[in-house]
Design an enzyme around this catalytic site. Structure first.
Site, PDB file in Angstrom:
ATOM      1  N   ARG A  64       0.830  -1.205   0.000  1.00  0.00           N
ATOM      2  CA  ARG A  64       0.000   0.000   0.000  1.00  0.00           C
ATOM      3  C   ARG A  64       0.867   1.258   0.000  1.00  0.00           C
ATOM      4  O   ARG A  64       1.950   1.269   0.561  1.00  0.00           O
ATOM      5  CB  ARG A  64      -0.875   0.006   1.241  1.00  0.00           C
ATOM      6  N   VAL A  65       0.357   2.303  -0.608  1.00  0.00           N
ATOM      7  CA  VAL A  65       1.080   3.566  -0.657  1.00  0.00           C
ATOM      8  C   VAL A  65       0.269   4.632   0.068  1.00  0.00           C
ATOM      9  O   VAL A  65      -0.917   4.836  -0.228  1.00  0.00           O
ATOM     10  CB  VAL A  65       1.337   4.008  -2.107  1.00  0.00           C
ATOM     11  N   ASP A  76       8.407  -2.033 -17.049  1.00  0.00           N
ATOM     12  CA  ASP A  76       6.979  -1.873 -16.732  1.00  0.00           C
ATOM     13  C   ASP A  76       6.545  -0.442 -17.021  1.00  0.00           C
ATOM     14  O   ASP A  76       5.929   0.218 -16.187  1.00  0.00           O
ATOM     15  CB  ASP A  76       6.733  -2.259 -15.268  1.00  0.00           C
TER      16      ASP A  76
END
Ligand SMILES: *[C@@H]1O[C@H](CO)[C@@H](O)[C@H](O)[C@H]1NC(C)=O
Ligand SMILES: *[C@@H]1O[C@H](CO)[C@@H](O)[C@H](O)[C@H]1NC(C)=O
Ligand SMILES: *[C@@H]1O[C@H](CO)[C@@H](O)[C@H](O)[C@H]1NC(C)=O
Length: 846
Positions: free
Chosen positions: A518-519, A629
């Site tokens: 999570r950020v 990515d």
């Protein structure tokens, strides 16, 4: 949408009909290492179809984590089978966390039945279920469903030591579950690749995807329930899917004569499956157009994994049964001689395929029919499995990702009103909470150790020595840089500092949830805003990516790469602290939100910024770095819309000088993947260039790279936009808000640049340096035209005759951070470039 709904629970009938047959041969039956059978909300063991489900309140190696009280309810009268007699109801997101002993494929099976006498209107409850990485079920409700219960089976590859199933009540509703199975399966069961049809190629990468069983059929045979299958699977009869009922006749032999081999064991399918089959209704008619066809309703927005099971139980001799098998009318297997493939009569054989159901229809068909070369015209099919493959959003139901669903989940504020009056529920829940608390406390004390043994990063200084650099970028005026002259690694934070900065990981500060964790938005003591990425502590993949990210970012410093401020690895935490990017990911400014559309000039500037960042990655360091990515969610924007490339978790150092590529397993995001890299598993910088081409098209057309909802030719933006670019009509599909506001020459340059990036072969693609130069050019064309006051001049200001030498504006910018302040270089270079360009191309200047 729900395919197993017709499946019926008739164990009694089966028992009566098939008493006396041995279901299993003499093979040691498979015993799963992880074997959780959970009866949710029950107070006692439940025996369902011969297997014992234990109550979820008796937690041993799984934990129920619920932020809120839960309700349990039991009812004996109406439930269609014992597992449906109890239910656990949640009014806030809740998780079951399972310890996993053996990584690899696991079955996740879920049972839902809206108990009529639960005291809640469960028929209108909204059911959303996610694992750590995949969306299994999204906003399902019994209201729009004409079955009394729902059974779902998934196959997920668990790559960490735990598997978390989270139940989310969306739209402020309730959610519930009656039964859960998490059971390990043999790894050989689902391969990494299978033959894709239309066009014929190898589809690989299945091991990283989740599957959902939509059909599992026992051709010509009875319903098989979990106790008849070593892997607890359910197989139903095929008749109702036959296109023409009379086209097939069923045959059967004694299951005991089915002979398995070491390579093909009863785990692939029980002998019951191979002992019965459908064959051609009028075998021996020499009509080659005849075939037996099964038709299955499917969701056309997904790909499907299809396994055909064969066993020659009809021939007197080998080589007599030769036929063709088709998927969606494509020849899947021509001239299939089952007995010779299987190594004899009565021996099983199977073949896997991947099919995208024809996008214009919502059915998938499987056919078997005679082959022209066969002496005897007949065909057989013994078993069939059809599994949905998770999509680009890592979902098996809809287009939302786990992250977005978790973000949508209702606030965790107590909704006690809902459950008042349910004394049983409350006391059970209190017990659970106490237990959960104990687990937490004991885990804390166990893991409260000093950092990660694996993280061999040198520590330096103490964690309070951070000096805010004064090298603020002049152009953007605000980006903050941390002076890291003494070390590359950034600041080492104490866990307490992180807790303070994020208000103890306050969920209201959540910026996003990704594969890594999570950020959160945080504020350091000195007021600096930061983004705090907290890894899932026990994810091995997270661990590897955490290390890669620190190692990569510590080597790099560039105005167009998101800066790492520091990290924290106290107490086995994996926390990375980055500069805060106020305007979030580029994608959210393109589509899917209410944010105002970006102007063409802004878009060009953002693309140029990102291209600079990538160019620096490819050429700036001693060894080039391939991002792997590149996508619009990994390009972040600061408060001045300066673009920075983020997320280096998958990055790899590029080929050594004497090599042309790096061989590696294919990683990245669907829709952005370089087809050449996908085919050959050889990674070069040009794979990033391809992905960047997809980003350019996305920026122009404001739509996702892959959108399976669209007609087939439009699904993939790379193909779709290229077809218009080749016609020179890219303006036909560009963002409508840009129409008429873009200088045609600028658009043309942009389109050509994207086209080159998307070239089939890496060698034909430009370098990031060339891309950057071309985008600068497109920006100059745009600025030149908008600088003109006379609108009618717009068409004639294409700088005729001005020789534009391919400047290399980045020669100075390739500075590693060993003491060199790249920010200043970068800005100086920007200024210089603009100056040269404006002299060259601004007609007003002449
Ligand atoms: C419930 O089943 C588990 C596992 O089979 C068993 O260990 C336990 O003793 C059973 N409990 C009761 C009360 O029967
Ligand atoms: C599960 O995923 C891991 C990591 O991607 C891979 O190494 C492994 O082979 C996969 N297992 C199966 C059964 O697909
Ligand atoms: C199967 O037979 C039908 C006619 O009965 C025909 O239209 C169809 O093309 C055949 N399918 C295949 C795959 O041969």
């Amino acid at each position: 949408m729900v395919k197993m709904k017709r499946l019926e629970w008739v164990p009694l009938v089966l028992a009566v009909l098939y008493v006396g047959f041995t279901v299993r041969g003499s093979y040691a039956s498979f015993s799963p290492v992880d074997n959780y059978l959970i009866a949710c909300g029950s107070s006692q063991n439940v025996t369902n179809q011969g297997r014992t489900f234990i109550p979820d309140s008796q937690q041993s190696s799984f934990v129920l984590q619920s932020q809120e009280n839960t309700i349990v309810s039991t009812s004996a009268s109406t439930a269609p089978s014992p597992i449906f007699q109890s239910v656990r109801v949640f009014s806030a997101p809740a998780s079951y966390k399972f310890e996993i002993q053996q990584k690899g494929r696991h079955w996740v099976r879920l049972y839902f039945y809206p108990l009529p006498d639960s005291g809640q209107n469960l028929r209108s409850a909204s059911i959303t279920v996610v694992t750590d990485n995949f969306v299994l079920l999204n906003n399902f409700t019994f209201k729009n469903y004409n079955g009394s219960y729902l059974f779902k089976e998934y196959a997920v590859n668990v790559t960490s030591d735990t598997l978390t199933l989270t139940f989310i009540p969306l739209n402020n509703s309730l959610t519930f579950v009656n039964g859960i199975e998490v059971v390990s399966g043999p790894d050989e069961l689902i391969p990494d690749s299978a033959l894709a049809l239309s066009p014929s190629s190898t589809f690989s990468g299945l091991s990283d995807l989740a599957l959902e069983t939509v059909y599992r059929l026992n051709m010509g045979g009875p319903l098989l329930t979990p106790q008849n299958d070593t892997l607890g699977r359910t197989w139903e009869n095929d008749r109702k899917y036959l296109h023409v009922n009379s086209s097939a006749v069923n045959v059967s032999v004694s299951p005991a004569i089915i002979t398995y081999s070491e390579a093909l064991t009863p785990e692939m399918a029980p002998n019951w499956i191979y002992a019965t089959a459908e064959t051609m209704g009028n075998a021996n008619v020499q009509d080659l157009n005849f075939n037996v066809t099964w038709v299955f309703p499917v969701d056309p927005n997904f790909l499907y994994f299809i396994r055909l099971h064969f066993c020659d139980i009809v021939s007197k001799a080998e080589n007599n049964l030769v036929f063709n098998a088709y998927i969606n009318s494509y020849l899947g297997y021509g001239s299939l001689d089952v007995a010779s493939q299987a190594g004899g009569l009565n021996k099983p054989f199977y073949k896997d395929f991947v099919s995208n159901s024809s996008a214009d229809s919502d059915t998938l068909t499987v056919s078997v029919g005679p082959d022209a070369i066969a002496e005897i015209a007949n065909a057989i099919l013994n078993g069939l499995e059809i599994m949905k493959i998770s999509n680009d959003a890592r979902s098996l139901n809809g287009l939302s990702s786990v992250e977005s669903l978790l973000l949508q989940s209702p606030s965790k504020k107590s909704k006690l009103g809902l459950i008042i009056g349910l004394a049983v529920g409350i006391s059970a829940a209190l017990g659970l909470m106490a237990l959960f608390y104990c687990c937490l406390v004991s885990r804390r004390s166990k893991t409260d150790q000093q950092g990660h043994p694996w993280l061999s990063l040198p520590r330096y200084g103490n964690s309070l020595t951070m000096t805010k650099g004064s090298t603020t970028s002049q152009k953007s005026g605000t980006a903050s840089y941390i002076s890291l002259v003494s070390s590359n690694l950034g600041r080492l934070f104490m866990f307490q500092e992180i807790m303070d900065a994020t208000n103890k990981f306050d969920e209201s500060l959540l910026l996003g949830v990704g594969g890594f964790g999570r950020v959160y938005k945080g504020t350091l003591e000195d007021g600096t805003k930061v983004a705090v990425k907290r890894g899932n502590p026990r994810s091995e993949q997270g661990l590897a990516e955490f290390r890669t990210e620190i190692e990569m970012l510590s080597k790099l410093r560039h105005r167009h790469l998101v800066s790492l401020i520091g990290y924290c690895d106290e107490r086995s935490e994996m926390i990375l602290v980055y500069e805060y990017m106020a305007n979030g990911p580029l994608r959210s400014h393109l589509y899917g939100t209410d944010l105002p559309p970006l102007s063409w000039k802004q878009r060009l500037e953002i693309c140029i910024g990102a291209a600079r960042g990538l160019h620096y990655l490819h050429t700036g360091a001693a060894q080039s770095i391939i991002h792997r990515d590149v996508k619009t969610t990994n390009i972040l924007l600061d408060e001045n819309f300066v673009a920075k490339v983020a997320d280096f978790g998958l990055s790899k150092t590029g080929p050594a000088l004497d090599q042309t590529h790096v061989s590696t397993a294919v990683k990245g995001s669907f829709g952005y993947l370089d087809p050449e890299y996908f085919r050959r598993q050889q990674l070069t910088e040009k794979s990033d260039v391809y992905s960047f081409g997809v980003v350019l098209m996305e920026v122009l057309c404001t739509r996702p790279a892959l959108n399976p909802v669209l007609p087939r030719e439009q699904v993939n933006i790379a193909e779709w936009a290229m077809s218009w670019q080749k016609k020179g009509m890219l303006d036909q599909i560009m963002d409508p808000t840009l129409v008429g506001k873009v200088n045609p020459a600028s658009l043309k340059k942009f389109g050509e640049t994207a086209e080159k990036c998307l070239a089939e072969h890496g060698v034909d693609r430009p370098t990031m340096g060339d891309v950057l130069w071309n985008l600068e050019y497109a920006l100059q064309l745009e600025e030149t035209s908008s600088a003109l006051t006379e609108p009618e001049d717009n068409s004639t200001n294409h700088i005729p005759g001005i020789p534009l030498a391919p400047l290399s504006p980045f020669d100075n910018s390739v500075s590693m951070i060993d003491g060199v302040n790249s920010v200043t270089d970068d800005d100086a270079e920007d200024a210089a470039t603009s100056a040269v360009f404006s002299q060259l191309v601004n007609p007003r200047g002449r």
